[in-house]
Design a protein around this motif. Structure first.
Motif, PDB file in Angstrom:
ATOM      1  N   PRO A   2       0.818  -1.221   0.000  1.00 29.46           N
ATOM      2  CA  PRO A   2       0.000   0.000   0.000  1.00 29.46           C
ATOM      3  C   PRO A   2       0.852   1.271   0.000  1.00 29.46           C
ATOM      4  O   PRO A   2       0.491   2.263  -0.642  1.00 29.46           O
ATOM      5  N   ARG A   3       1.991   1.233   0.682  1.00 29.37           N
ATOM      6  CA  ARG A   3       2.873   2.404   0.697  1.00 29.37           C
ATOM      7  C   ARG A   3       3.487   2.650  -0.674  1.00 29.37           C
ATOM      8  O   ARG A   3       3.586   3.789  -1.134  1.00 29.37           O
ATOM      9  N   TYR A  21      -3.981   4.280   3.086  1.00 33.03           N
ATOM     10  CA  TYR A  21      -3.200   4.995   2.078  1.00 33.03           C
ATOM     11  C   TYR A  21      -4.025   5.394   0.853  1.00 33.03           C
ATOM     12  O   TYR A  21      -3.477   5.933  -0.114  1.00 33.03           O
ATOM     13  N   GLY A  22      -5.320   5.135   0.888  1.00 36.77           N
ATOM     14  CA  GLY A  22      -6.202   5.594  -0.173  1.00 36.77           C
ATOM     15  C   GLY A  22      -5.910   4.992  -1.534  1.00 36.77           C
ATOM     16  O   GLY A  22      -6.006   5.673  -2.559  1.00 36.77           O
ATOM     17  N   VAL A  23      -5.591   3.689  -1.545  1.00 41.56           N
ATOM     18  CA  VAL A  23      -5.205   3.051  -2.809  1.00 41.56           C
ATOM     19  C   VAL A  23      -6.091   1.840  -3.124  1.00 41.56           C
ATOM     20  O   VAL A  23      -5.675   0.927  -3.836  1.00 41.56           O
ATOM     21  N   LYS A  24      -7.306   1.860  -2.625  1.00 49.04           N
ATOM     22  CA  LYS A  24      -8.196   0.720  -2.807  1.00 49.04           C
ATOM     23  C   LYS A  24      -8.429   0.404  -4.278  1.00 49.04           C
ATOM     24  O   LYS A  24      -8.549  -0.765  -4.668  1.00 49.04           O
ATOM     25  N   ASP A  25      -8.476   1.438  -5.121  1.00 48.29           N
ATOM     26  CA  ASP A  25      -8.737   1.231  -6.550  1.00 48.29           C
ATOM     27  C   ASP A  25      -7.569   0.564  -7.269  1.00 48.29           C
ATOM     28  O   ASP A  25      -7.721   0.104  -8.412  1.00 48.29           O
ATOM     29  N   MET A  26      -6.403   0.489  -6.608  1.00 42.79           N
ATOM     30  CA  MET A  26      -5.222  -0.114  -7.229  1.00 42.79           C
ATOM     31  C   MET A  26      -5.053  -1.583  -6.850  1.00 42.79           C
ATOM     32  O   MET A  26      -4.140  -2.249  -7.346  1.00 42.79           O
TER      33      MET A  26
END
Length: 398
Positions: free
Chosen positions: A241-242, A273-278
């Motif tokens: 995630p980072r 980390y606001g990366v759920k779409d990835m």
């Protein structure tokens, strides 16, 4: 001539997905009579599989392998429950080892944590006066210290004495990395050469397949990085995630296939980390599906938590990735890094360094990954092909 009888000790066995399943099935094909003593399947979620549990299906047959299941408390959640899981298998195994009428010519213990399960092999082999072989996948007590954070001599010294006792009472000790061989030999006072390097292989269904769409994986033009396997503390997946946050402006997706005790924490990090779409999260799949899932992506990923023990460890998924011809991105040091560099099949970054990992992903996207894929397959067949590995064990069963 009667068949040679191998008694296998393994706390984990089919339907749990461990390589010992395939090893036993191969021994049956080679003409051995194989009996496995194991527990009730509950890995990795810590809950009994459907149809299994307290005194259910205690005897089975699978691919010609006879399975005996002794009492085992499920792993559950938390350190106390895990300790009880380990203890229950040993207590059940003690009773079994000294009461069973089953006869064997050899004992073979497949040691992934806990090492305590190897005591069953010691007890049984002493009682029957037969050779005792141990295949070390996890190094103890180092693994205990690393995973639990416990360093108290009150805990570690008794474990160390137990491990020394097990090693002393093994005729041959196989280890999955050259680093493990060196560490184990340091512990032995005599007959150090009975410790042998035996790399893991990948089952025969692990092989390159034609790239095609898989329902669970988006069929788009993103650069896809796939991880398969257990989501646990040792895997160090919190780095993803980072790294993903640093790649938000890049067309990259992370495909995670698996389950484990740290999955909820991992999902929390993805949210943080606001990366759920990835991320594409896929539940644990049958091992036979892994080749199509791997080959639908561009590169495969592996990592470790930052610790001395993991620098000595070569994970089983490395062989699986290589067998499928996958270019590899790794957040790893030590022996795993050396193998990837020697094979010229991927790129390694420092353990725990999210920025370096993000840069490695960009570098891989711009590299000749087709050549890395070829190198991966070549190295696998030169070093980890199943027949070559099994033949090395076979020498000791004559």
């Amino acid at each position: 001539m009667s068949k040679k009888r191998i008694l296998v000790i393994s706390q984990y066995f089919y339907p749990e997905q461990f390589r010992i399943n395939d090893i036993c099935a191969e021994w049956v094909k080679r003409g051995y009579d194989v009996t496995v003593v194991t527990g009730y399947p509950n890995y990795p979620k810590g809950e009994y599989y459907k149809g299994y549990g307290w005194f259910k299906r205690t005897k089975q047959r699978w691919k010609g392998v006879k399975i005996i299941r002794i009492f085992l408390l499920s792993r559950g959640h938390g350190a106390v429950r895990l300790a009880l899981n380990y203890l229950s298998f040993v207590v059940s195994g003690f009773v079994w080892a000294f009461t069973t009428k089953i006869k064997a010519d050899y004992v073979f213990t497949f040691e992934v944590s806990p090492m305590t399960q190897a005591l069953l092999g010691v007890w049984y082999s002493k009682r029957r006066k037969i050779p005792n072989y141990l295949y070390v996948q996890d190094l103890w007590p180092e693994n205990v210290e690393t995973v639990t954070g416990i360093h108290s001599p009150l805990v570690i010294k008794p474990i160390r004495r137990m491990v020394d006792h097990i090693y002393k009472n093994c005729d041959i000790i196989f280890a999955t990395s050259e680093s493990f061989v060196k560490e184990i030999r340091k512990r032995l006072r005599v007959n150090k050469d009975r410790v042998r390097y035996l790399p893991q292989y990948a089952e025969e269904f692990y092989k390159p397949v034609e790239k095609r769409s898989v329902p669970e994986i988006p069929d788009d033009d993103s650069f896809k990085v796939i991880f398969t396997g257990n989501i646990g503390q040792a895997q160090g997946l919190d780095i993803l995630p980072r790294a993903a946050q640093l790649l938000k402006n890049e067309n990259v997706k992370f495909i995670i296939v698996g389950d484990g005790r740290e999955k909820d924490n991992f999902l929390g990090q993805i949210e943080k980390y606001g990366v759920k779409d990835m991320f594409v999260m896929i539940d644990r799949q049958p091992a036979e599906r892994m080749p199509e899932m791997l080959c639908s992506c561009d590169v495969a990923f592996l990592s470790f938590a930052d610790n001395k023990l993991w620098r000595m460890t070569v994970p089983a998924k490395l062989q699986s990735y290589m067998a499928c011809g996958m270019p590899i991105i790794a957040s790893a040091n030590g022996e795993t890094k050396s193998i990837i560099e020697q094979a010229a099949c991927g790129v390694c970054s420092e353990l725990g360094d999210a920025k370096a990992l993000a840069e490695s992903i960009i570098k891989m996207r711009e590299s000749d990954i087709e050549k890395m894929s070829e190198n991966s397959t070549t190295y696998f067949f030169d070093n980890y092909e199943k027949k070559k590995v099994m033949d090395k064990i076979d020498i000791f069963f004559k």
